[in-house]
Motif scaffolding. Structure first.
Motif, PDB file in Angstrom:
ATOM      1  N   UNK A  59       0.947  10.908   3.855  1.00 62.12           N
ATOM      2  CA  UNK A  59       0.568   9.494   3.961  1.00 62.12           C
ATOM      3  C   UNK A  59       1.678   8.542   3.587  1.00 62.12           C
ATOM      4  N   UNK A  60       2.451   8.888   2.552  1.00 62.91           N
ATOM      5  CA  UNK A  60       3.558   8.031   2.145  1.00 62.91           C
ATOM      6  C   UNK A  60       4.627   7.931   3.213  1.00 62.91           C
ATOM      7  N   UNK A  61       4.908   9.036   3.859  1.00 64.33           N
ATOM      8  CA  UNK A  61       5.906   9.032   4.930  1.00 64.33           C
ATOM      9  C   UNK A  61       5.430   8.208   6.123  1.00 64.33           C
ATOM     10  N   UNK A  62       4.160   8.351   6.473  1.00 64.84           N
ATOM     11  CA  UNK A  62       3.606   7.595   7.604  1.00 64.84           C
ATOM     12  C   UNK A  62       3.641   6.098   7.302  1.00 64.84           C
TER      13      UNK A  62
ATOM     14  N   UNK B  51       0.830  -1.206   0.000  1.00 68.75           N
ATOM     15  CA  UNK B  51       0.000   0.000   0.000  1.00 68.75           C
ATOM     16  C   UNK B  51       0.866   1.258   0.000  1.00 68.75           C
ATOM     17  N   UNK B  52       2.037   1.176   0.579  1.00 69.18           N
ATOM     18  CA  UNK B  52       2.977   2.286   0.532  1.00 69.18           C
ATOM     19  C   UNK B  52       3.436   2.534  -0.904  1.00 69.18           C
ATOM     20  N   UNK B  53       3.674   1.466  -1.654  1.00 62.07           N
ATOM     21  CA  UNK B  53       4.060   1.610  -3.062  1.00 62.07           C
ATOM     22  C   UNK B  53       2.938   2.259  -3.866  1.00 62.07           C
ATOM     23  N   UNK B  54       1.699   1.873  -3.570  1.00 59.22           N
ATOM     24  CA  UNK B  54       0.575   2.512  -4.254  1.00 59.22           C
ATOM     25  C   UNK B  54       0.468   3.989  -3.892  1.00 59.22           C
ATOM     26  N   UNK B  55       0.736   4.311  -2.642  1.00 57.82           N
ATOM     27  CA  UNK B  55       0.699   5.704  -2.203  1.00 57.82           C
ATOM     28  C   UNK B  55       1.790   6.519  -2.899  1.00 57.82           C
ATOM     29  N   UNK B  56       2.983   5.933  -3.041  1.00 55.58           N
ATOM     30  CA  UNK B  56       4.075   6.645  -3.685  1.00 55.58           C
ATOM     31  C   UNK B  56       3.920   6.709  -5.203  1.00 55.58           C
ATOM     32  N   UNK B  57       2.979   5.988  -5.770  1.00 59.73           N
ATOM     33  CA  UNK B  57       2.743   6.062  -7.211  1.00 59.73           C
ATOM     34  C   UNK B  57       1.971   7.319  -7.587  1.00 59.73           C
ATOM     35  N   UNK B  58       1.468   8.018  -6.602  1.00 55.13           N
ATOM     36  CA  UNK B  58       0.740   9.259  -6.859  1.00 55.13           C
ATOM     37  C   UNK B  58       1.720  10.383  -7.170  1.00 55.13           C
ATOM     38  N   UNK B  59       1.159  11.558  -7.391  1.00 54.62           N
ATOM     39  CA  UNK B  59       1.969  12.752  -7.567  1.00 54.62           C
ATOM     40  C   UNK B  59       2.815  12.976  -6.314  1.00 54.62           C
ATOM     41  N   UNK B  60       3.970  13.596  -6.475  1.00 55.25           N
ATOM     42  CA  UNK B  60       4.911  13.741  -5.360  1.00 55.25           C
ATOM     43  C   UNK B  60       4.283  14.435  -4.159  1.00 55.25           C
ATOM     44  N   UNK B  61       3.597  15.511  -4.370  1.00 53.35           N
ATOM     45  CA  UNK B  61       3.035  16.246  -3.233  1.00 53.35           C
ATOM     46  C   UNK B  61       1.743  15.622  -2.746  1.00 53.35           C
ATOM     47  N   UNK B  62       1.078  14.842  -3.588  1.00 57.43           N
ATOM     48  CA  UNK B  62      -0.159  14.169  -3.152  1.00 57.43           C
ATOM     49  C   UNK B  62       0.134  12.970  -2.266  1.00 57.43           C
ATOM     50  N   UNK B  63       1.369  12.463  -2.331  1.00 59.61           N
ATOM     51  CA  UNK B  63       1.702  11.293  -1.519  1.00 59.61           C
ATOM     52  C   UNK B  63       2.118  11.665  -0.103  1.00 59.61           C
ATOM     53  N   UNK B  64       2.280  12.928   0.159  1.00 57.89           N
ATOM     54  CA  UNK B  64       2.691  13.377   1.495  1.00 57.89           C
ATOM     55  C   UNK B  64       1.469  13.787   2.296  1.00 57.89           C
TER      56      UNK B  64
END
Length: 98
Positions: free
Chosen positions: A69-72, A54-67
């Protein structure tokens, strides 16, 4: 943004390596090889892999849209991996020298 690309590749590599570790942990659940720490180790590795996916899916978004949540999700994945490593390290070795 380059940090996003690097994080995505790092997560993909970690999913491959943790998938191999997950297969090895599954083999440790076989009769005759099972230890007290084998089941918690497998469950924690499985949880690590799922959260990492799910982290990989989160990081597949736009760079600023993944923050953020991606870091968490990255922090949770690392914490789960460390706890799984703790269970693997404290398991007695079978067939080897202690």
């Amino acid at each position: 943004i380059q940090w996003q690309n690097f994080a995505s590749w790092l997560i993909a590599g970690a999913l491959v390596v943790s998938g191999a570790a997950l297969v090895c942990a599954l083999l440790a659940l076989l009769p005759g090889r099972r230890t007290a720490a084998a089941l918690p180790h497998f469950v924690l590795l499985l949880a690590t892999w799922i959260v990492g996916f799910f982290n990989a899916l989160m990081h597949a978004r736009d760079a600023w849209a993944s923050m953020p949540g991606g870091l968490v999700l990255s922090v949770i994945t690392v914490a789960l991996g460390l706890v799984a490593t703790f269970f693997a390290a404290r398991a007695p070795r079978i067939g080897g020298v202690e």
